[in-house]
Scaffold this motif. Structure first.
Motif, mmCIF file in Angstrom:
data_model
loop_
_atom_site.group_PDB
_atom_site.id
_atom_site.type_symbol
_atom_site.label_atom_id
_atom_site.label_comp_id
_atom_site.label_asym_id
_atom_site.label_seq_id
_atom_site.Cartn_x
_atom_site.Cartn_y
_atom_site.Cartn_z
ATOM 1 N N ARG A 1 10.057 -0.200 -5.158
ATOM 2 C CA ARG A 1 9.685 0.828 -6.145
ATOM 3 C C ARG A 1 8.250 1.269 -5.886
ATOM 4 N N THR A 2 7.901 2.411 -6.451
ATOM 5 C CA THR A 2 6.579 2.955 -6.173
ATOM 6 C C THR A 2 5.903 3.475 -7.440
ATOM 7 N N PHE A 3 4.587 3.519 -7.402
ATOM 8 C CA PHE A 3 3.819 4.156 -8.469
ATOM 9 C C PHE A 3 3.427 5.587 -8.095
ATOM 10 N N ALA A 4 3.923 6.044 -6.924
ATOM 11 C CA ALA A 4 3.494 7.355 -6.416
ATOM 12 C C ALA A 4 4.194 8.518 -7.091
ATOM 13 N N LYS A 5 5.366 8.305 -7.642
ATOM 14 C CA LYS A 5 6.160 9.435 -8.096
ATOM 15 C C LYS A 5 6.092 9.559 -9.626
ATOM 16 N N ALA A 6 6.917 8.851 -10.356
ATOM 17 C CA ALA A 6 6.948 9.035 -11.811
ATOM 18 C C ALA A 6 5.630 8.630 -12.479
ATOM 19 N N ASN B 1 0.881 -1.169 0.000
ATOM 20 C CA ASN B 1 0.000 0.000 0.000
ATOM 21 C C ASN B 1 0.926 1.228 0.000
ATOM 22 N N GLY B 2 1.446 1.520 -1.183
ATOM 23 C CA GLY B 2 2.594 2.417 -1.296
ATOM 24 C C GLY B 2 3.848 1.631 -0.977
ATOM 25 N N SER B 3 5.005 2.124 -1.418
ATOM 26 C CA SER B 3 6.224 1.386 -1.085
ATOM 27 C C SER B 3 6.549 1.571 0.399
ATOM 28 N N ASN B 4 5.986 2.617 0.989
ATOM 29 C CA ASN B 4 6.027 2.783 2.431
ATOM 30 C C ASN B 4 5.622 1.503 3.177
ATOM 31 N N ASP B 5 4.557 0.901 2.703
ATOM 32 C CA ASP B 5 4.040 -0.341 3.275
ATOM 33 C C ASP B 5 5.109 -1.430 3.200
ATOM 34 N N LEU C 1 -3.414 6.692 -4.841
ATOM 35 C CA LEU C 1 -3.945 5.325 -4.842
ATOM 36 C C LEU C 1 -3.170 4.387 -3.921
ATOM 37 N N ARG C 2 -1.968 4.782 -3.506
ATOM 38 C CA ARG C 2 -1.143 3.997 -2.586
ATOM 39 C C ARG C 2 -0.783 2.619 -3.146
ATOM 40 N N VAL C 3 0.220 2.593 -3.975
ATOM 41 C CA VAL C 3 0.670 1.289 -4.472
ATOM 42 C C VAL C 3 2.162 1.323 -4.820
ATOM 43 N N GLY C 4 2.848 0.314 -4.342
ATOM 44 C CA GLY C 4 4.262 0.131 -4.613
ATOM 45 C C GLY C 4 4.572 -1.351 -4.524
ATOM 46 N N ASN D 1 18.240 9.490 -2.797
ATOM 47 C CA ASN D 1 17.658 9.655 -1.472
ATOM 48 C C ASN D 1 16.697 10.843 -1.432
ATOM 49 N N ASN D 2 15.708 10.739 -0.580
ATOM 50 C CA ASN D 2 14.812 11.834 -0.249
ATOM 51 C C ASN D 2 15.068 12.175 1.222
ATOM 52 N N PRO D 3 15.313 13.392 1.619
ATOM 53 C CA PRO D 3 15.083 14.659 0.908
ATOM 54 C C PRO D 3 16.299 15.261 0.208
ATOM 55 N N LEU E 1 16.948 -1.606 -0.823
ATOM 56 C CA LEU E 1 17.353 -0.537 -1.741
ATOM 57 C C LEU E 1 16.081 0.139 -2.247
ATOM 58 N N ASP E 2 15.866 1.355 -1.774
ATOM 59 C CA ASP E 2 14.635 2.096 -2.061
ATOM 60 C C ASP E 2 14.849 2.915 -3.332
ATOM 61 N N GLU E 3 14.165 2.513 -4.388
ATOM 62 C CA GLU E 3 14.322 3.201 -5.679
ATOM 63 C C GLU E 3 13.055 3.970 -6.050
ATOM 64 N N ALA E 4 12.521 4.717 -5.073
ATOM 65 C CA ALA E 4 11.270 5.452 -5.314
ATOM 66 C C ALA E 4 11.397 6.459 -6.454
ATOM 67 N N TYR E 5 12.616 6.948 -6.679
ATOM 68 C CA TYR E 5 12.810 7.974 -7.727
ATOM 69 C C TYR E 5 13.601 7.436 -8.918
ATOM 70 N N GLY E 6 13.742 6.135 -8.990
ATOM 71 C CA GLY E 6 14.577 5.524 -10.028
ATOM 72 C C GLY E 6 14.192 5.928 -11.441
ATOM 73 N N ALA F 1 18.433 10.496 5.713
ATOM 74 C CA ALA F 1 17.733 9.556 4.823
ATOM 75 C C ALA F 1 16.219 9.689 5.026
ATOM 76 N N PHE F 2 15.467 9.016 4.195
ATOM 77 C CA PHE F 2 14.006 9.054 4.214
ATOM 78 C C PHE F 2 13.495 8.759 5.637
ATOM 79 N N ALA F 3 12.575 9.596 6.121
ATOM 80 C CA ALA F 3 12.138 9.558 7.521
ATOM 81 C C ALA F 3 11.422 8.266 7.902
ATOM 82 N N VAL F 4 10.913 7.564 6.908
ATOM 83 C CA VAL F 4 10.157 6.359 7.230
ATOM 84 C C VAL F 4 11.064 5.244 7.786
ATOM 85 N N TYR F 5 12.353 5.256 7.454
ATOM 86 C CA TYR F 5 13.225 4.177 7.958
ATOM 87 C C TYR F 5 13.308 4.199 9.485
ATOM 88 N N PRO F 6 13.708 5.350 10.080
ATOM 89 C CA PRO F 6 13.734 5.352 11.550
ATOM 90 C C PRO F 6 12.357 5.110 12.169
HETATM 91 C C1 LIG Z 1 7.901 8.897 -1.678
HETATM 92 C C2 LIG Z 1 8.885 7.903 -1.192
HETATM 93 C C3 LIG Z 1 8.567 6.565 -0.963
HETATM 94 C C4 LIG Z 1 7.251 5.946 -1.049
HETATM 95 O O1 LIG Z 1 6.174 6.453 -1.275
HETATM 96 P P1 LIG Z 1 4.830 5.623 -1.390
HETATM 97 O O2 LIG Z 1 3.875 6.694 -1.723
HETATM 98 O O3 LIG Z 1 4.577 4.991 -0.072
HETATM 99 O O4 LIG Z 1 5.018 4.612 -2.452
HETATM 100 C C5 LIG Z 1 9.544 5.683 -0.593
HETATM 101 N N1 LIG Z 1 10.795 6.073 -0.439
HETATM 102 C C6 LIG Z 1 11.164 7.342 -0.641
HETATM 103 C C7 LIG Z 1 12.592 7.693 -0.471
HETATM 104 C C8 LIG Z 1 10.228 8.296 -1.006
HETATM 105 O O5 LIG Z 1 10.594 9.551 -1.147
#
Ligand SMILES: *Cc1c(COP(=O)(O)O)cnc(C)c1O
Length: 385
Positions: A230-235, A100-104, A241-244, A173-175, A200-205, A126-131
């Motif tokens: 990988r995610t469908f949220a960005k490119a 449900n997003g790559s976050n999931d 819709l929340r899918v990765g 990496n984000n941000p 290996l988080d390739e959300a922006y690959g 690094a991306f805040a979701v990891y910690p």
């Molecule tokens: C936006 C982002 C995600 C995931 O986003 P989802 O909307 O949950 O798919 C994952 N990793 C990074 C680094 C991001 O910036």
């Protein structure tokens, strides 16, 4: 004692007590309500300014022609999407985990592998979701100091302890928008013990326009401990819709799916993502728009005497040369939403998502005004000229 007087905080698990929730970008409607602004430009959440892939949108519209779809549970195995991923990239379905997003997916890794007494390694900035994901399950996060704001892969490999079960890396990496090279990642994987999971988080690959850049998929067959997300949220423009998904070895995939909610990806997301995966033209358009917008911003920032970190994402992390929170607030008043990143240890930076050309122009002109006012306020009255 009435029910509402309980100290529930002290009853929560220690990791949860100390959690501060993820801070999302401010929604456009909220700012419009608060300030009565006619135009608001949101460049705060790295969303696709072109909207969704047209193919994905058509697939959703098609699916809604049968309203019964919404009354039924989605396909818990996500067959439509997994087969699209298999067609596209060749991965067998037993290697694909939908999220449900790559976050999931990141949380599935934490839930499957981490608990009290375990360590997880990630980078500073690094991306805040990891910690968050690590702390929520009671594990200890080891934050490794960044090098030039990016991941220091050598230091990260060296930081692994006998208690380390997972390492999270983001490329880009984000941000920060920073990235690492394929050779550096290969050396890193060679150093990481093969029982330690590497995410290996390739959300922006999809935004990376360099044939020699690291593609995590190329290493999956060599490393059974590698999880590429990988995610469908960005490119692909499907953030709402929340899918990765993640691709990994079948053994790791099996474990991730044990802790996955049975219906974690909804029906509309499944058909939209499957269609988006085949929309190469849209991804190319998104990439080209992003490259042009990045140049537009870099030119404008240089004119303002500001520097951004080199970025391969659809955003820029800009050093404002002063505490950025006041500038963030001032930009809100101008109808421009960007992202302060003090919570990432970057109190002088703003993260600005790259928008459409006219959105960028609107934000750039607001930034010029805001900085001019800030400069004027700083210089003692009458001292100028
Ligand atoms: C936006 C982002 C995600 C995931 O986003 P989802 O909307 O949950 O798919 C994952 N990793 C990074 C680094 C991001 O910036």
């Amino acid at each position: 004692m009435s029910g509402s007087d309980h100290d529930f905080l002290s009853r929560a698990r220690p990791g949860v007590q100390k959690l501060s929730p993820y801070q999302p970008g401010k929604p456009v409607e909220e700012l419009q309500r608060e300030l009565g602004l006619s135009r608001v430009v949101k460049l705060a959440s790295n969303e696709n300014p072109l909207g969704p892939s047209p193919r994905a949108l058509a697939a959703v519209q098609q699916a809604l022609l049968n309203p019964l779809e919404l009354a039924r549970y989605p396909d818990g195995n996500g067959y439509v999407l997994k087969s699209a991923i298999e067609r596209r990239f060749g991965w067998a379905m037993d290697r694909i985990t939908l999220g449900n997003g790559s976050n999931d997916v990141l949380e599935l890794v934490a839930r499957a592998f981490l608990g009290e007494g375990d360590d997880a390694v990630f980078s500073q900035h690094a991306f805040a979701v990891y910690p968050l994901a690590v702390q929520a399950v009671g594990a200890r996060g080891i934050e490794v100091p960044a090098r030039d704001f990016g991941h220091d892969l050598e230091a990260m490999a060296a930081a692994i302890t006998p208690a380390t079960k997972v390492v999270f890396v983001a490329n880009p990496n984000n941000p920060t928008g920073t990235w690492f090279e394929a050779d550096d990642f290969r050396r890193f994987m060679a150093r990481v013990p093969s029982h330690v999971i590497v995410v290996l988080d390739e959300a922006y690959g999809e935004f990376v326009d360099d044939a020699t850049a690291l593609n995590g998929f190329d290493l999956l067959d060599e490393h059974a401990n590698l999880v590429v997300s990988r995610t469908f949220a960005k490119a692909y423009g499907l953030a709402a819709l929340r899918v990765g998904y993640a691709v990994s070895s079948p053994a790791v995939c099996n474990l991730l799916n044990r802790v996955r909610q049975p219906f974690n990806v909804n029906s509309l997301a499944l058909v939209a993502a499957a269609a988006a995966l085949e929309d190469d033209a849209f991804v190319q358009r998104s990439r080209a728009l992003n490259a042009a917008g990045r140049e537009q911003w870099l030119t404008a920032l240089a004119d303002l005497g500001l520097q951004a970190m080199p970025s391969r994402g659809n955003f820029l992390c800009v050093d404002m040369g002063r505490p950025a929170m006041a500038l963030f607030q001032a930009l809100l008043q101008e109808g421009v939403i960007v992202r302060p990143v003090a919570n990432y240890g970057l109190p002088q930076h703003l993260r600005i998502s790259i928008g459409l050309a006219e959105e960028n122009a609107f934000a750039i002109s607001a930034l010029q005004r805001v900085l001019a006012r800030a400069d004027a306020a700083e210089s003692p009255a009458g001292a100028g000229a």
